[in-house]
Design an enzyme around this catalytic site. Sequence first.
Site, PDB file in Angstrom:
ATOM      1  N   GLY A  48       0.847  -1.179   0.000  1.00  0.00           N
ATOM      2  CA  GLY A  48       0.000   0.000   0.000  1.00  0.00           C
ATOM      3  C   GLY A  48       0.885   1.232   0.000  1.00  0.00           C
ATOM      4  N   GLY A  53      -0.810   2.433   6.955  1.00  0.00           N
ATOM      5  CA  GLY A  53      -0.874   1.573   8.134  1.00  0.00           C
ATOM      6  C   GLY A  53      -0.176   0.239   7.973  1.00  0.00           C
ATOM      7  N   LYS A  54       0.796   0.154   7.049  1.00  0.00           N
ATOM      8  CA  LYS A  54       1.475  -1.126   6.823  1.00  0.00           C
ATOM      9  C   LYS A  54       2.197  -1.613   8.071  1.00  0.00           C
ATOM     10  CE  LYS A  54       3.930   0.274   3.336  1.00  0.00           C
ATOM     11  NZ  LYS A  54       3.338   1.618   3.234  1.00  0.00           N
ATOM     12  N   GLU A 126       8.903  -2.942   5.638  1.00  0.00           N
ATOM     13  CA  GLU A 126       9.655  -2.124   4.660  1.00  0.00           C
ATOM     14  C   GLU A 126      10.339  -3.012   3.619  1.00  0.00           C
ATOM     15  OE1 GLU A 126       9.017   0.886   4.818  1.00  0.00           O
ATOM     16  OE2 GLU A 126       8.939   1.621   6.883  1.00  0.00           O
ATOM     17  N   ALA A 127       9.650  -4.063   3.199  1.00  0.00           N
ATOM     18  CA  ALA A 127      10.273  -5.078   2.343  1.00  0.00           C
ATOM     19  C   ALA A 127      10.649  -4.547   0.966  1.00  0.00           C
ATOM     20  CB  ALA A 127       9.343  -6.284   2.209  1.00  0.00           C
TER      21      ALA A 127
END
Length: 239
Positions: A48, A53-54, A126-127
């Site tokens: 997203g 809101g990840k 934070e991939a």
Amino acid sequence: MTDDAAAAPTCLARPLPGPGDDRAGGCAAARGVDGRPLHAAALKFFWGPMDCGKSTMALQMNHNHARQGRRGLVTTRIDRSLGPQVTTRIGLAHEAVEVTDDLDLRDLVRDAWAEGVRVDYLICDEASFYNLEHVEQMAELVDKFDVDVYAFGLATDFRSCLFPAAQRLFELADEVARIQVEVLCWCGREGLLNARVVRGEVVREGAQVVIGDTVDTADVRYQVLCRRHYRSGDLGPRA
Ligand SMILES: [Zn+2]
């Protein structure tokens, strides 16, 4: 490490693979009477725009799994706090392993196992900032070691192009889901793209990753826009 990793029971449901053990199915899952694995691990990618809101969802997922008695590790890269933790804009924080170029996620899990710490899943926040090798390691953890991997990140950069790691996650993940917490453009439309703003202007060239923030005072900041206003570069009446 999870908060309660030290207190984690050392009873292990599966054999411990040693370093360099790359037997196919090196960490075989327990099987039911029909011979099928009781639990099939999966690689899932949740994506997203900024501010959707990840990281909050990542920590909520970690909490939910821990409450069910599962044990996991949280990893991150270039978190806003610039420390080894996942932080969220609504104030949650959790210690995390910083993913560097040299870190091998498989070694991270093997080392934990070697210390008697169970690892049922990885939460990779934070991939999209990870390397391509890290994504391949995630897939291997799922396929050979039966470890669930839940990755969270941006899909596209400030140019509206996919981050390489995000692209690879779209290609390899068992499941891809857009995070449903909507962040709105100033116009009220659904926010989709992350604009980089330097001195009040949307910029479209430069390094793929530049640390900024989403507060108005920073030299470099990011603002989530709908596609229409991303393309026109219109930051709205407050810009
Ligand atoms: Zn808009």
